[in-house]
Design a protein around this motif. Structure first.
Motif, PDB file in Angstrom:
ATOM      1  N   GLU A  27       0.839  -1.194   0.000  1.00 27.67           N
ATOM      2  CA  GLU A  27       0.000   0.000   0.000  1.00 27.67           C
ATOM      3  C   GLU A  27       0.882   1.255   0.000  1.00 27.67           C
ATOM      4  N   THR A  28       1.224   1.722  -1.195  1.00 26.53           N
ATOM      5  CA  THR A  28       2.067   2.905  -1.317  1.00 26.53           C
ATOM      6  C   THR A  28       1.715   3.616  -2.623  1.00 26.53           C
ATOM      7  N   SER A  29       2.416   4.713  -2.909  1.00 26.69           N
ATOM      8  CA  SER A  29       2.159   5.440  -4.155  1.00 26.69           C
ATOM      9  C   SER A  29       3.428   6.144  -4.597  1.00 26.69           C
ATOM     10  N   LYS A  35       7.881  12.169  -2.604  1.00 28.25           N
ATOM     11  CA  LYS A  35       7.832  13.263  -1.627  1.00 28.25           C
ATOM     12  C   LYS A  35       8.651  12.962  -0.373  1.00 28.25           C
ATOM     13  N   ARG A  36       8.587  11.725   0.123  1.00 22.24           N
ATOM     14  CA  ARG A  36       9.263  11.399   1.385  1.00 22.24           C
ATOM     15  C   ARG A  36      10.707  10.958   1.218  1.00 22.24           C
ATOM     16  N   THR A  37      11.087  10.531  -0.009  1.00 23.61           N
ATOM     17  CA  THR A  37      12.453   9.991  -0.157  1.00 23.61           C
ATOM     18  C   THR A  37      13.240  10.566  -1.343  1.00 23.61           C
ATOM     19  N   ALA A 109      28.285  -1.274   6.932  1.00 24.28           N
ATOM     20  CA  ALA A 109      27.014  -0.894   6.306  1.00 24.28           C
ATOM     21  C   ALA A 109      27.199   0.244   5.295  1.00 24.28           C
ATOM     22  N   CYS A 110      26.327   1.254   5.380  1.00 23.11           N
ATOM     23  CA  CYS A 110      26.310   2.298   4.349  1.00 23.11           C
ATOM     24  C   CYS A 110      27.488   3.264   4.462  1.00 23.11           C
ATOM     25  N   ALA A 111      28.219   3.203   5.593  1.00 26.71           N
ATOM     26  CA  ALA A 111      29.398   4.083   5.726  1.00 26.71           C
ATOM     27  C   ALA A 111      30.661   3.362   5.285  1.00 26.71           C
ATOM     28  N   ASP A 147       6.918  -5.252   3.585  1.00 27.19           N
ATOM     29  CA  ASP A 147       7.049  -4.117   4.508  1.00 27.19           C
ATOM     30  C   ASP A 147       7.228  -2.815   3.710  1.00 27.19           C
ATOM     31  N   ARG A 148       6.148  -2.056   3.584  1.00 28.19           N
ATOM     32  CA  ARG A 148       6.214  -0.860   2.717  1.00 28.19           C
ATOM     33  C   ARG A 148       7.183   0.194   3.235  1.00 28.19           C
ATOM     34  N   SER A 149       7.452   0.160   4.566  1.00 28.09           N
ATOM     35  CA  SER A 149       8.307   1.211   5.113  1.00 28.09           C
ATOM     36  C   SER A 149       9.780   1.006   4.782  1.00 28.09           C
ATOM     37  N   ASN A 219      13.989   1.149  12.065  1.00 23.94           N
ATOM     38  CA  ASN A 219      13.184   2.188  12.696  1.00 23.94           C
ATOM     39  C   ASN A 219      13.578   3.489  11.983  1.00 23.94           C
ATOM     40  N   GLY A 220      12.870   3.773  10.897  1.00 27.64           N
ATOM     41  CA  GLY A 220      13.251   4.860   9.985  1.00 27.64           C
ATOM     42  C   GLY A 220      13.422   6.215  10.649  1.00 27.64           C
ATOM     43  N   ARG A 221      12.506   6.534  11.563  1.00 21.30           N
ATOM     44  CA  ARG A 221      12.581   7.877  12.186  1.00 21.30           C
ATOM     45  C   ARG A 221      13.834   8.034  13.021  1.00 21.30           C
ATOM     46  N   GLU A 222      14.207   6.963  13.777  1.00 22.86           N
ATOM     47  CA  GLU A 222      15.410   7.028  14.622  1.00 22.86           C
ATOM     48  C   GLU A 222      16.658   7.159  13.762  1.00 22.86           C
ATOM     49  N   PRO A 254      27.386  12.268  -0.944  1.00 25.88           N
ATOM     50  CA  PRO A 254      26.827  11.687   0.281  1.00 25.88           C
ATOM     51  C   PRO A 254      26.195  10.321   0.034  1.00 25.88           C
ATOM     52  N   HIS A 255      26.027   9.571   1.121  1.00 22.71           N
ATOM     53  CA  HIS A 255      25.224   8.355   1.063  1.00 22.71           C
ATOM     54  C   HIS A 255      23.801   8.741   0.643  1.00 22.71           C
ATOM     55  N   GLN A 256      23.175   7.905  -0.193  1.00 19.05           N
ATOM     56  CA  GLN A 256      21.864   8.255  -0.755  1.00 19.05           C
ATOM     57  C   GLN A 256      20.754   7.467  -0.049  1.00 19.05           C
ATOM     58  N   ALA A 257      20.402   7.887   1.170  1.00 18.10           N
ATOM     59  CA  ALA A 257      19.354   7.169   1.912  1.00 18.10           C
ATOM     60  C   ALA A 257      18.001   7.835   1.744  1.00 18.10           C
ATOM     61  N   ASN A 258      18.032   9.166   1.674  1.00 11.71           N
ATOM     62  CA  ASN A 258      16.781   9.918   1.565  1.00 11.71           C
ATOM     63  C   ASN A 258      17.150  11.346   1.140  1.00 11.71           C
ATOM     64  N   LEU A 259      16.509  11.852   0.102  1.00  9.50           N
ATOM     65  CA  LEU A 259      16.825  13.206  -0.370  1.00  9.50           C
ATOM     66  C   LEU A 259      16.618  14.234   0.742  1.00  9.50           C
ATOM     67  N   ARG A 260      15.617  13.962   1.604  1.00 11.19           N
ATOM     68  CA  ARG A 260      15.354  14.920   2.698  1.00 11.19           C
ATOM     69  C   ARG A 260      16.499  14.941   3.707  1.00 11.19           C
ATOM     70  N   ILE A 261      17.161  13.790   3.898  1.00  9.77           N
ATOM     71  CA  ILE A 261      18.325  13.762   4.803  1.00  9.77           C
ATOM     72  C   ILE A 261      19.443  14.610   4.208  1.00  9.77           C
ATOM     73  N   GLY A 284      17.946   4.617  -5.789  1.00 11.85           N
ATOM     74  CA  GLY A 284      17.555   4.422  -4.399  1.00 11.85           C
ATOM     75  C   GLY A 284      18.774   4.268  -3.508  1.00 11.85           C
ATOM     76  N   ASN A 285      18.573   3.573  -2.378  1.00  8.60           N
ATOM     77  CA  ASN A 285      19.656   3.365  -1.417  1.00  8.60           C
ATOM     78  C   ASN A 285      20.339   2.028  -1.715  1.00  8.60           C
ATOM     79  N   THR A 286      21.588   2.086  -2.130  1.00  9.56           N
ATOM     80  CA  THR A 286      22.332   0.850  -2.411  1.00  9.56           C
ATOM     81  C   THR A 286      23.448   0.670  -1.375  1.00  9.56           C
ATOM     82  N   GLY A 314      29.017   9.181   4.793  1.00  7.82           N
ATOM     83  CA  GLY A 314      28.042   8.086   4.850  1.00  7.82           C
ATOM     84  C   GLY A 314      27.654   7.773   6.288  1.00  7.82           C
ATOM     85  N   PHE A 315      26.567   7.042   6.450  1.00  8.12           N
ATOM     86  CA  PHE A 315      26.081   6.625   7.779  1.00  8.12           C
ATOM     87  C   PHE A 315      25.223   5.388   7.555  1.00  8.12           C
ATOM     88  N   GLY A 316      25.048   4.612   8.602  1.00  7.66           N
ATOM     89  CA  GLY A 316      24.181   3.451   8.418  1.00  7.66           C
ATOM     90  C   GLY A 316      24.156   2.528   9.612  1.00  7.66           C
TER      91      GLY A 316
HETATM   92  O1  UT7 Z   1      20.980   3.761   4.610  1.00 10.06           O
HETATM   93  C1  UT7 Z   1      20.795   4.102   5.944  1.00 10.06           C
HETATM   94  C2  UT7 Z   1      19.503   3.632   6.423  1.00 10.06           C
HETATM   95  N1  UT7 Z   1      18.310   4.263   5.987  1.00 10.06           N
HETATM   96  C3  UT7 Z   1      17.965   5.533   6.287  1.00 10.06           C
HETATM   97  O2  UT7 Z   1      18.753   6.348   6.664  1.00 10.06           O
HETATM   98  C4  UT7 Z   1      16.538   5.924   6.171  1.00 10.06           C
HETATM   99  C5  UT7 Z   1      16.164   6.885   7.262  1.00 10.06           C
HETATM  100  N2  UT7 Z   1      14.729   7.073   7.369  1.00 10.06           N
HETATM  101  C6  UT7 Z   1      13.991   7.595   6.377  1.00 10.06           C
HETATM  102  O3  UT7 Z   1      14.493   7.922   5.319  1.00 10.06           O
HETATM  103  C7  UT7 Z   1      12.528   7.846   6.633  1.00 10.06           C
HETATM  104  O4  UT7 Z   1      12.277   7.709   8.003  1.00 10.06           O
HETATM  105  C8  UT7 Z   1      11.603   6.886   5.829  1.00 10.06           C
HETATM  106  C9  UT7 Z   1      11.666   7.196   4.338  1.00 10.06           C
HETATM  107  C10 UT7 Z   1      11.999   5.443   6.081  1.00 10.06           C
HETATM  108  C11 UT7 Z   1      10.160   7.079   6.275  1.00 10.06           C
HETATM  109  O5  UT7 Z   1       9.765   8.430   6.089  1.00 10.06           O
HETATM  110  P1  UT7 Z   1       9.093   9.270   7.264  1.00 10.06           P
HETATM  111  O6  UT7 Z   1       8.741  10.585   6.725  1.00 10.06           O
HETATM  112  O7  UT7 Z   1      10.020   9.202   8.443  1.00 10.06           O
HETATM  113  O8  UT7 Z   1       7.769   8.469   7.523  1.00 10.06           O
HETATM  114  P2  UT7 Z   1       7.262   7.802   8.885  1.00 10.06           P
HETATM  115  O9  UT7 Z   1       8.064   6.582   9.210  1.00 10.06           O
HETATM  116  O10 UT7 Z   1       7.170   8.880   9.921  1.00 10.06           O
HETATM  117  O11 UT7 Z   1       5.805   7.350   8.459  1.00 10.06           O
HETATM  118  C12 UT7 Z   1       4.795   8.300   8.135  1.00 10.06           C
HETATM  119  C13 UT7 Z   1       3.599   7.534   7.596  1.00 10.06           C
HETATM  120  C14 UT7 Z   1       3.208   6.351   8.460  1.00 10.06           C
HETATM  121  O12 UT7 Z   1       1.794   6.252   8.450  1.00 10.06           O
HETATM  122  P3  UT7 Z   1       0.952   6.877   9.662  1.00 10.06           P
HETATM  123  O13 UT7 Z   1       1.442   6.187  10.912  1.00 10.06           O
HETATM  124  O14 UT7 Z   1       1.240   8.342   9.670  1.00 10.06           O
HETATM  125  O15 UT7 Z   1      -0.441   6.531   9.295  1.00 10.06           O
HETATM  126  C15 UT7 Z   1       3.771   5.157   7.731  1.00 10.06           C
HETATM  127  O16 UT7 Z   1       3.072   3.967   7.987  1.00 10.06           O
HETATM  128  O17 UT7 Z   1       3.905   7.006   6.306  1.00 10.06           O
HETATM  129  C16 UT7 Z   1       3.582   5.610   6.302  1.00 10.06           C
HETATM  130  N3  UT7 Z   1       4.461   4.938   5.344  1.00 10.06           N
HETATM  131  C17 UT7 Z   1       4.161   4.844   4.032  1.00 10.06           C
HETATM  132  N4  UT7 Z   1       3.093   5.256   3.327  1.00 10.06           N
HETATM  133  C18 UT7 Z   1       3.098   5.001   2.017  1.00 10.06           C
HETATM  134  C19 UT7 Z   1       5.658   4.375   5.564  1.00 10.06           C
HETATM  135  N5  UT7 Z   1       6.151   3.886   4.404  1.00 10.06           N
HETATM  136  C20 UT7 Z   1       5.239   4.158   3.448  1.00 10.06           C
HETATM  137  C21 UT7 Z   1       5.163   3.913   2.064  1.00 10.06           C
HETATM  138  N6  UT7 Z   1       4.084   4.357   1.392  1.00 10.06           N
HETATM  139  N7  UT7 Z   1       6.148   3.274   1.399  1.00 10.06           N
END
Ligand code: UT7
Length: 328
Positions: A27-29, A35-37, A109-111, A147-149, A219-222, A254-261, A284-286, A314-316
């Motif tokens: 369940e994603t789009s 927008k988020r990555t 890892a990614c570093a 796991d969509r996250s 745990n993406g947020r951490e 930089p390491h490419q984990a998230n454009l917002r990072i 994406g993130n490789t 890098g970090f990871g």
């Molecule tokens: O390589 C080193 C390791 N990786 C990273 O450094 C990644 C670090 N973390 C991140 O880049 C971000 O935390 C993520 C991209 C993983 C997630 O983005 P976020 O803005 O932190 O989203 P969130 O975890 O706060 O989730 C927000 C919402 C949640 O729904 P609710 O609880 O608000 O209803 C998630 O369930 O987005 C939901 N969600 C998704 N929705 C659609 C999580 N993944 C997805 C998805 N599609 N793929």
């Protein structure tokens, strides 16, 4: 004493997976992922990781104008080695005929590419001449596609560099915080890992089963919070050791984990995003392959010009981080 990049190479698998492809299985789009990555596509393959590594290695040696016999050290970085033993570096040593090379793997890892470059720098000071660093990651093999996250984030790739001695400088800052080990990990199959018990059940929102072996849990947020501060700290500190400032860097890969990072780190460093090399939309993130793949693309585009100051960061999982600065 510093180091210089003598050659770069990369291998990207042919199969492209788009955001819309993910929308068919979880369940994603496309809108959420972009927008988020910042990610639009990634590559995946069923090939062994070492096969990708071998291709990138051969390309880098050729690009350096050397032969495999000129390499005296191979450092391989990966979290997805095909074998527990032998090391991937030994497999590559045999496959490419690098008969004079010592070979070992690094798991940071990614570093890990930055860790490897730092190690290469030390070996170069002790008589080694041509160090081949290969970062190869088959992350699709440890991704949980329910796991969509996490599943939308990762791709497969290999990047390689041959580095040699240089009179110009090199400085690095490496770090680790093992208390964050439970925020990003993959269990080895059939292995009970005690730190999993330390995970707060409230923090595993949506993850099907943290005890499932062989797939990535994050745990993406951490990790996000750690990433932004680790990136700016590592880069600032490496610049200071080098005797420069982030503003004086011509280019940052930089390491490419998230454009917002990357955007947040740029903001924290007071730098324009344009200073950072970004290819996250395509691959994406490789993991550890992100930085050398970027270097290889920059090399091909003629951007690795002598005299330019470059920063890598890098970090990871670990959690670990590493930044380094050197003059091309
Ligand atoms: O390589 C080193 C390791 N990786 C990273 O450094 C990644 C670090 N973390 C991140 O880049 C971000 O935390 C993520 C991209 C993983 C997630 O983005 P976020 O803005 O932190 O989203 P969130 O975890 O706060 O989730 C927000 C919402 C949640 O729904 P609710 O609880 O608000 O209803 C998630 O369930 O987005 C939901 N969600 C998704 N929705 C659609 C999580 N993944 C997805 C998805 N599609 N793929």
């Amino acid at each position: 004493m510093g180091l210089k990049i003598l050659g770069t190479g990369r291998y990207l698998p042919e199969t492209v997976v788009t955001n819309d492809d993910f929308a068919k299985i979880v369940e994603t789009s496309d809108e959420w992922i972009v927008k988020r990555t910042g990610m639009k596509q990634r590559r995946i393959t069923e090939q062994p990781t070492w096969v990708m590594a071998e291709r990138a290695a051969i390309a880098a040696i050729e690009n350096a104008g050397l032969t495999a016999a000129d390499i005296d050290l191979i450092l391989c970085t990966t979290v997805t080695s095909d074998y527990i033993t032998p090391s991937m570096a030994c497999i590559i040593q045999g496959a490419i005929g690098a008969v004079n090379a010592v070979a070992l793997d690094i798991n940071a890892a990614c570093a890990a590419f930055v860790y490897a470059l730092d190690m290469a720098h030390m070996y170069l000071q002790h008589g080694y001449h041509h160090v081949l660093i290969i970062s190869a990651e088959g992350l699709s093999k440890i991704t949980d596609y329910t796991d969509r996250s996490t599943c939308v984030l990762f791709g497969d790739a290999a990047g390689a560099c041959v580095v040699g001695w240089s009179e110009k400088g090199f400085a690095s800052t490496l770090g680790a915080d093992g208390t964050g080990a439970n925020t990003l990990f993959a269990r080895r199959p059939l292995n009970e890992v005690p730190f999993v018990e330390q995970i707060d059940p409230q923090s595993i929102d949506g993850f099907p089963d943290v005890n499932r072996p062989g797939v990535l849990y994050m745990n993406g947020r951490e990790v996000y919070k750690f990433a932004v501060s680790a990136m700016s700290h590592a880069l600032k500190d490496a610049c200071e050791k080098f005797g420069t400032t982030p503003e004086e860097l011509d280019l940052i890969v930089p390491h490419q984990a998230n454009l917002r990072i990357i955007q947040s780190a740029a903001k924290e460093l007071g730098l324009a995003l344009e200073r950072f090399y970004v290819n996250i939309d395509r691959y994406g993130n490789t993991s550890s392959a992100c930085i050398p793949v970027g270097l290889s693309e920059l090399g091909e585009a003629g951007e690795l010009k002598p005299g330019r100051k470059i920063g890598l960061v890098g970090f990871g999982a670990g959690l670990v981080y590493g930044g380094c600065v050197f003059e091309l």
